[in-house]
Design a protein around this motif. Sequence first.
Motif, PDB file in Angstrom:
ATOM      1  N   LEU A   1      -2.501   0.614  -4.650  1.00 39.52           N
ATOM      2  CA  LEU A   1      -2.232  -0.758  -4.237  1.00 39.52           C
ATOM      3  C   LEU A   1      -1.501  -1.492  -5.349  1.00 39.52           C
ATOM      4  CD1 LEU A   1      -5.776  -1.499  -2.833  1.00 39.52           C
ATOM      5  CD2 LEU A   1      -3.726  -1.136  -1.489  1.00 39.52           C
TER       6      LEU A   1
ATOM      7  N   VAL B   1     -13.200   1.868  -1.805  1.00 37.76           N
ATOM      8  CA  VAL B   1     -13.526   0.945  -2.897  1.00 37.76           C
ATOM      9  C   VAL B   1     -12.831  -0.399  -2.692  1.00 37.76           C
ATOM     10  CG1 VAL B   1     -13.200   0.527  -5.355  1.00 37.76           C
ATOM     11  CG2 VAL B   1     -14.049   2.712  -4.579  1.00 37.76           C
TER      12      VAL B   1
ATOM     13  N   PHE C   1       0.849  -1.190   0.000  1.00 38.08           N
ATOM     14  CA  PHE C   1       0.000   0.000   0.000  1.00 38.08           C
ATOM     15  C   PHE C   1       0.885   1.240   0.000  1.00 38.08           C
ATOM     16  CE2 PHE C   1      -2.091   3.153   2.843  1.00 38.08           C
ATOM     17  CZ  PHE C   1      -3.135   3.503   2.006  1.00 38.08           C
TER      18      PHE C   1
ATOM     19  N   CYS D   1      -3.601   7.631  -1.951  1.00 41.05           N
ATOM     20  CA  CYS D   1      -4.877   7.114  -1.455  1.00 41.05           C
ATOM     21  C   CYS D   1      -5.828   8.222  -1.002  1.00 41.05           C
ATOM     22  CB  CYS D   1      -4.611   6.163  -0.291  1.00 41.05           C
ATOM     23  SG  CYS D   1      -6.106   5.505   0.427  1.00 41.05           S
TER      24      CYS D   1
HETATM   25  S1  SF4 Z   1      -9.297   1.975  -3.329  1.00 38.74           S
HETATM   26 FE1  SF4 Z   1      -8.410   1.781  -1.307  1.00 38.74          FE
HETATM   27  S2  SF4 Z   1      -6.245   2.187  -1.591  1.00 38.74           S
HETATM   28 FE2  SF4 Z   1      -7.278   2.919  -3.441  1.00 38.74          FE
HETATM   29  S3  SF4 Z   1      -7.659   5.059  -3.058  1.00 38.74           S
HETATM   30 FE3  SF4 Z   1      -9.494   3.996  -2.404  1.00 38.74          FE
HETATM   31  S4  SF4 Z   1      -9.160   3.559  -0.213  1.00 38.74           S
HETATM   32 FE4  SF4 Z   1      -7.165   4.156  -1.089  1.00 38.74          FE
END
Ligand code: SF4
Lengths: 109, 358, 136
Positions: A91, A50, A40, A45
């Motif tokens: 990610l 999501v 991560f 972020c």
């Molecule tokens: S999907 Fe998860 S890691 Fe990606 S921006 Fe949204 S909260 Fe952050």
Amino acid sequence: MAYFKMSWLALKWALKKPATSPYPFVPRRLLAGSRGKLSFTKDGCVYCNVCAKKCPTHAIVVNRANKKWAIDRLRCIACGYCVEACPKDSLTLKPEHGAPTITRDREIH
Amino acid sequence: MARTVIPFGPQHPVLPEPVHLDLVVEDERVVEARPSIGFIHRGLEKLAEKKDYVEFTYVAERICGICSFIHSQTYCQAVETLMNVPVPPRALYLRTIWGEMSRIHSHLLWLGLMADGMGFESLFMHSWRIREQLLDIIEATTGGRVIFGSCKVGGVRRDIDDETASGILKELDEIEKDMREIARVFLEDKSVKARLCGIGTLSKQEAYELGCVGPMLRASGVAQDMRTLGYAAFGDIAVEPVTRTEGDSYARSTVRCQELFQSVSIIRQAFAKMPAGEIAVKVTGNPTGETITRTEQPRGEVVYHLKANGTKNLQRFRVRTPTFANLPAMLKVLPGCDLADVPMIVLTIDPCISCTER
Amino acid sequence: MNQPQAFDVIAVDTLLERARALREQGFRLVQISATQLPDQVELTYSFDRDSRLTNLRLNLPNGARLPSISGVFGCAVLYENEVHDLFGVPVDGLAIDFKGNFYKTAVKFPFGSTKAPCAAPAAGAPAPCAVEEVKK
Ligand code: SF4
Ligand code: SF4
């Protein structure tokens, strides 16, 4: 000659270098395409949640108010669904092996 | 003569997975075998009511740790049939390639277990050494060693580029050469033959009537292979079922050994014919209707019965795995054999108990 | 690739007759699958010949008994025990009756509508298998 099929194979491999690697001293070769460990990156972020919604094992918890992202490593099956879903490319699945854990503590970022 | 009941399993050196047999023996001869399974029933079929149909691909893949990819492929195929999804041809070819790779690694695993079961440790090590090379290819292309995770409803999740493909083909040549060596030991060595020939014979008639599938059925002379249905890329790649007529343990081993090379040739053809293009289409909506989809797994025909009613969860998800279909035949051939041959016979059906119980 | 699939709905009392006819035509039993609907259990019998499927469909009200076809297709025993153990459908005339011990589940009949214990076996049920006799 039916008896000597295996002897020949055994002899051939006795003269060759071993096919195995001396594991704890030489770590396993990492393969580029491997879905090893989820990593991560905090920078991009936006805490949109999501990834947590898409995760089939509910390994990820996102707290938008406190800007915290947490993962339960023992739940994650390294499927990569969250990686595909993340709008900010925060990610990635890296071909590395995580350290062993014995507790179900969440890793909080 | 006095009869004794000998429990076989659920923990037994030749059994990687728990199945229990009560063997009624008279002297050294088995007169009856009664199975009981259910030690690892996980209720995965019921889980379909909780997980949505897209996520369920993951669950389907985890039905079995060895035929994992073909499980997810069959599941996706079934859902795609229900939803009329036009799967891109490149995805179909990639599925075929990965499916055949999983067949090779499953057969090599079995070959190793078989050698281990009869105490031929060095052959066991060699077959798993070769399997390891293949697992590396699989890990590099899909990301996982046995849980590929690369199949999804509507296509596949990863592509294999041309450079990787030619690398794979080169490695495959090596692997094929190595497999020929151990297959020769396996099929010609006197000690192996002494252990397998004439053991657990199943006639063609019996095999068919007991509903056998896969190598078990083909070793008894029935040319049945679900790949001839032409799913995935098998419409373009012809598959001639490998058959033997003897129906004994040795014949079943021969069928599996020959299928190793058949799969290698299928992978080569698939790479040669693979068209360029998309690897997945977007799937929207929910499935409705009912379908029965069948594919050929390393262990034989697998049957998926899916019933959906337009919600995101399936109404019924039912899997009939090949080992389940082969159990009656195993029980049929056990009576009359020697107690020492029981492990061999149990192994020749290539038992996969976690699939059997889901 | 996709074969047309028809589900031939039949009455329970014609099941054995139909199964026998299929066997004579050289069909092989592929699977028996059950689906729990609100007030009935829907059973699907699939048969295969030359890689073509023929499906029979039975609608069994909850709690109704199912005649076993294990006398016609030996391998049906496992499927029928499964239908009994997971769905709680009582099956008559099983060639080998595991009496609910085929799957060792914590809850009886986890997939079925009734979680009640099954009724006693019908009269004329086969004698327990030799294993039990030997244990005495
Ligand atoms: S999907 Fe998860 S890691 Fe990606 S921006 Fe949204 S909260 Fe952050
Ligand atoms: S890789 Fe899969 S299991 Fe792991 S956190 Fe992401 S979505 Fe969840």
